[in-house]
Design an enzyme around this catalytic site. Sequence first.
Site, short mmCIF file in Angstrom:
data_model
loop_
_atom_site.label_atom_id
_atom_site.label_comp_id
_atom_site.label_asym_id
_atom_site.label_seq_id
_atom_site.Cartn_x
_atom_site.Cartn_y
_atom_site.Cartn_z
N HIS A 7 8.60 5.61 -4.82
CA HIS A 7 7.25 6.17 -4.89
C HIS A 7 6.39 5.66 -3.74
CE1 HIS A 7 3.21 6.44 -7.15
NE2 HIS A 7 3.56 7.67 -6.85
N HIS A 49 -1.86 8.91 0.02
CA HIS A 49 -2.17 9.26 -1.37
C HIS A 49 -3.67 9.46 -1.57
CE1 HIS A 49 -3.30 8.26 -5.55
NE2 HIS A 49 -2.21 8.94 -5.86
#
Length: 237
Positions: A7, A49
């Site tokens: 991730h 992100h």
Amino acid sequence: MPLNFAHRGSLTEAPENTLPAFQKALDRGVRAIELDVQLTKDNHLVVSHDHHFTRFNPAIQGTIKDYTLEAVRRIDVGSAFSQDFAGVSLPTLDEVLAICPETVLLNIEIKNIPVLYEGIERRLLETLEAHNRGNVMISSFDHVALKRIQTLNPAIDLGMLFYYRLLRPWDYAVSSGLRIRSLHPNQVYVDQTFVQACRQLGYEVYPFTVNDPARYQELVDAGVDGVFSNNPAIFGA
């Protein structure tokens, strides 16, 4: 064998969504990596992100869309993690594609909420085509963005992200008209019933973000196809 995604790269070992983080994950022999893309003011795809920089440097105002790529490259996102990474900046998607071999599945999340990037879908597909890159899945919480991807390239794999606990999300996926490869739900509500309902409709299931080994084993026992994880012991499995 579950297909587990690193991730944002190996974000416990290097600043998330940076070239060092992706290289750390690759060095661990991962089979899949997750990353996020956004657009700069001058229409370049950068990997990040957050829409803003405050987690890396509270003094940096505005969001990614307010900066040109040249300006983004001058912003240090590495020092907040460790001085060992001082000067590391957000990479472009081109730079990430250059170091990730075709054998590694890339889950590219379009980070379209709360900022809506007009044209990001076409820009993403053009970049993948320029690199002749296969073995890619495109995901998003913005299902309209997934629809646009499908319209532009019906052959590409799509992953449908869900944060909240919905009634029968597998039925929603069917009714959406999207040719979804997999559902990516928040792991807190995933159980065997959820997985079986998805599987019966032909969907793979990849919950996020699973960092606890005991919870990971529960999900594997429930039949998930893999998970998104920050834990090298899991994503390297």
